[in-house]
Design a protein around this motif. Sequence first.
Motif, PDB file in Angstrom:
ATOM      1  N   VAL A 258       0.890  -1.185  -0.104  1.00 23.14           N
ATOM      2  CA  VAL A 258       0.025   0.052   0.000  1.00 23.14           C
ATOM      3  C   VAL A 258       0.799   1.305  -0.086  1.00 23.14           C
ATOM      4  CG1 VAL A 258      -1.815   1.320   1.409  1.00 23.14           C
ATOM      5  CG2 VAL A 258      -2.058  -1.164   1.050  1.00 23.14           C
ATOM      6  N   ARG A 259       1.804   1.224   0.782  1.00 28.64           N
ATOM      7  CA  ARG A 259       2.804   2.326   0.864  1.00 28.64           C
ATOM      8  C   ARG A 259       3.291   2.692  -0.509  1.00 28.64           C
ATOM      9  NH1 ARG A 259       6.935   2.264   5.424  1.00 28.64           N
ATOM     10  NH2 ARG A 259       5.241   3.015   6.732  1.00 28.64           N
ATOM     11  N   LYS A 260       3.811   1.464  -1.204  1.00 29.27           N
ATOM     12  CA  LYS A 260       4.539   1.653  -2.537  1.00 29.27           C
ATOM     13  C   LYS A 260       3.530   2.241  -3.503  1.00 29.27           C
ATOM     14  CE  LYS A 260       6.924  -0.828  -5.904  1.00 29.27           C
ATOM     15  NZ  LYS A 260       7.310  -2.201  -6.348  1.00 29.27           N
ATOM     16  N   ALA A 261       2.294   1.785  -3.364  1.00 34.82           N
ATOM     17  CA  ALA A 261       1.056   2.109  -4.511  1.00 34.82           C
ATOM     18  C   ALA A 261       0.745   3.452  -4.159  1.00 34.82           C
ATOM     19  CB  ALA A 261       0.190   1.035  -4.425  1.00 34.82           C
ATOM     20  N   VAL A 262       0.735   3.961  -3.069  1.00 32.96           N
ATOM     21  CA  VAL A 262       0.143   5.293  -2.961  1.00 32.96           C
ATOM     22  C   VAL A 262       1.616   6.427  -3.181  1.00 32.96           C
ATOM     23  CG1 VAL A 262       0.005   7.005  -0.892  1.00 32.96           C
ATOM     24  CG2 VAL A 262      -1.448   4.975  -0.861  1.00 32.96           C
ATOM     25  N   ALA A 263       2.486   5.908  -3.126  1.00 32.82           N
ATOM     26  CA  ALA A 263       3.602   6.887  -3.479  1.00 32.82           C
ATOM     27  C   ALA A 263       3.715   6.789  -5.037  1.00 32.82           C
ATOM     28  CB  ALA A 263       5.065   6.400  -3.053  1.00 32.82           C
ATOM     29  N   GLU A 264       3.367   5.681  -5.979  1.00 33.00           N
ATOM     30  CA  GLU A 264       3.244   5.753  -7.343  1.00 33.00           C
ATOM     31  C   GLU A 264       2.028   6.156  -8.015  1.00 33.00           C
ATOM     32  OE1 GLU A 264       4.185   1.932  -8.371  1.00 33.00           O
ATOM     33  OE2 GLU A 264       6.066   1.787  -7.831  1.00 33.00           O
ATOM     34  N   HIS A 265       0.693   6.009  -7.308  1.00 32.09           N
ATOM     35  CA  HIS A 265      -0.467   6.065  -7.823  1.00 32.09           C
ATOM     36  C   HIS A 265      -1.147   7.000  -7.067  1.00 32.09           C
ATOM     37  CE1 HIS A 265       0.544   3.017 -10.527  1.00 32.09           C
ATOM     38  NE2 HIS A 265       0.657   2.344  -9.802  1.00 32.09           N
ATOM     39  N   GLY A 266      -0.773   7.555  -6.019  1.00 29.93           N
ATOM     40  CA  GLY A 266      -1.787   8.542  -5.224  1.00 29.93           C
ATOM     41  C   GLY A 266      -2.750   7.853  -4.223  1.00 29.93           C
ATOM     42  N   LEU A 267      -3.709   8.454  -3.799  1.00 28.78           N
ATOM     43  CA  LEU A 267      -4.720   7.894  -2.856  1.00 28.78           C
ATOM     44  C   LEU A 267      -5.310   6.631  -3.280  1.00 28.78           C
ATOM     45  CD1 LEU A 267      -5.716   8.104  -0.106  1.00 28.78           C
ATOM     46  CD2 LEU A 267      -7.525   9.585  -1.092  1.00 28.78           C
ATOM     47  N   LEU A 268      -5.334   6.396  -4.713  1.00 29.15           N
ATOM     48  CA  LEU A 268      -6.013   5.263  -5.469  1.00 29.15           C
ATOM     49  C   LEU A 268      -5.172   3.975  -5.131  1.00 29.15           C
ATOM     50  CD1 LEU A 268      -8.393   4.411  -6.878  1.00 29.15           C
ATOM     51  CD2 LEU A 268      -7.302   4.856  -9.214  1.00 29.15           C
ATOM     52  N   GLY A 269      -3.815   4.087  -4.880  1.00 27.09           N
ATOM     53  CA  GLY A 269      -2.987   3.057  -4.708  1.00 27.09           C
ATOM     54  C   GLY A 269      -3.321   2.506  -3.342  1.00 27.09           C
ATOM     55  N   ALA A 270      -4.005   3.048  -2.514  1.00 28.17           N
ATOM     56  CA  ALA A 270      -4.426   2.421  -1.116  1.00 28.17           C
ATOM     57  C   ALA A 270      -5.483   1.259  -1.238  1.00 28.17           C
ATOM     58  CB  ALA A 270      -4.750   3.504  -0.291  1.00 28.17           C
ATOM     59  N   LEU A 271      -6.097   1.353  -2.403  1.00 26.45           N
ATOM     60  CA  LEU A 271      -7.096   0.318  -2.741  1.00 26.45           C
ATOM     61  C   LEU A 271      -6.433  -0.847  -3.480  1.00 26.45           C
ATOM     62  CD1 LEU A 271      -9.932   2.524  -4.022  1.00 26.45           C
ATOM     63  CD2 LEU A 271      -9.682   1.804  -1.827  1.00 26.45           C
ATOM     64  N   SER A 272      -5.556  -0.658  -4.047  1.00 28.32           N
ATOM     65  CA  SER A 272      -4.949  -1.840  -4.835  1.00 28.32           C
ATOM     66  C   SER A 272      -3.441  -2.340  -4.547  1.00 28.32           C
ATOM     67  CB  SER A 272      -4.914  -1.529  -6.247  1.00 28.32           C
ATOM     68  OG  SER A 272      -4.010  -0.460  -6.631  1.00 28.32           O
ATOM     69  N   GLY A 273      -2.768  -1.562  -3.871  1.00 28.47           N
ATOM     70  CA  GLY A 273      -1.470  -1.895  -3.394  1.00 28.47           C
ATOM     71  C   GLY A 273      -1.219  -3.160  -2.791  1.00 28.47           C
ATOM     72  N   GLY A 274      -1.917  -3.351  -1.614  1.00 23.17           N
ATOM     73  CA  GLY A 274      -1.928  -4.169  -0.738  1.00 23.17           C
ATOM     74  C   GLY A 274      -2.052  -5.881  -1.592  1.00 23.17           C
ATOM     75  N   VAL A 275      -3.389  -5.908  -2.217  1.00 21.44           N
ATOM     76  CA  VAL A 275      -3.362  -6.953  -3.383  1.00 21.44           C
ATOM     77  C   VAL A 275      -2.436  -7.329  -4.297  1.00 21.44           C
ATOM     78  CG1 VAL A 275      -5.225  -8.201  -4.683  1.00 21.44           C
ATOM     79  CG2 VAL A 275      -5.958  -6.628  -2.672  1.00 21.44           C
ATOM     80  N   THR A 276      -2.004  -6.331  -4.666  1.00 20.02           N
ATOM     81  CA  THR A 276      -0.774  -6.276  -5.879  1.00 20.02           C
ATOM     82  C   THR A 276       0.496  -6.820  -5.325  1.00 20.02           C
ATOM     83  OG1 THR A 276      -1.928  -4.615  -7.148  1.00 20.02           O
ATOM     84  CG2 THR A 276       0.412  -5.177  -7.569  1.00 20.02           C
ATOM     85  N   ALA A 277       0.665  -6.502  -3.825  1.00 17.82           N
ATOM     86  CA  ALA A 277       1.948  -7.017  -3.253  1.00 17.82           C
ATOM     87  C   ALA A 277       1.847  -8.470  -3.064  1.00 17.82           C
ATOM     88  CB  ALA A 277       2.220  -6.008  -2.148  1.00 17.82           C
ATOM     89  N   ALA A 278       0.700  -8.937  -2.648  1.00 18.31           N
ATOM     90  CA  ALA A 278       0.477 -10.149  -2.089  1.00 18.31           C
ATOM     91  C   ALA A 278      -0.098 -11.065  -3.100  1.00 18.31           C
ATOM     92  CB  ALA A 278      -0.460 -10.051  -0.755  1.00 18.31           C
ATOM     93  N   ALA A 279      -0.200 -10.800  -4.388  1.00 13.90           N
ATOM     94  CA  ALA A 279      -0.761 -11.591  -5.267  1.00 13.90           C
ATOM     95  C   ALA A 279      -0.271 -12.918  -5.648  1.00 13.90           C
ATOM     96  CB  ALA A 279      -0.873 -10.730  -6.680  1.00 13.90           C
TER      97      ALA A 279
END
Length: 122
Positions: A78-99
């Motif tokens: 989530v931290r990485k996705a928020v840094a790359e994609h903004g607040l929308l990254g909070a919704l997808s970052g965790g699942v992407t990292a743990a896929a």
Amino acid sequence: MDIFWEYARAFLCGGVLCLVGQILIDKTTLTPARILVTYVVSGVVLGGLGLYKYVVEFGGAGATVPLTGFGYLLAKGVRKAVAEHGLLGALSGGVTAAAAGITAAIFFGYLVALIFKPKSKS
């Protein structure tokens, strides 16, 4: 000799996490499911605060393999996705990292279900 200490630290870290879980099962009225959720949430919170990385540096696989490590992985994603994609990254970052881990769990669970026959407990 250095690899011995790496294994020893992983064993110690994973063992302490298991010990805490066993104490919670034996001494509290918490169900195992609630303890597992507590472990994942603890990993997310400690990972979000930046504290769990020190546990990972010490324990290696002893810290990343248990459920607290899964929570840490979600927070890190989530931290990485928020840094790359903004607040929308909070919704997808965790699942992407743990896929990969989620996919492996589903695949191997399905494989075991195909191989073994279920039986009733009684």
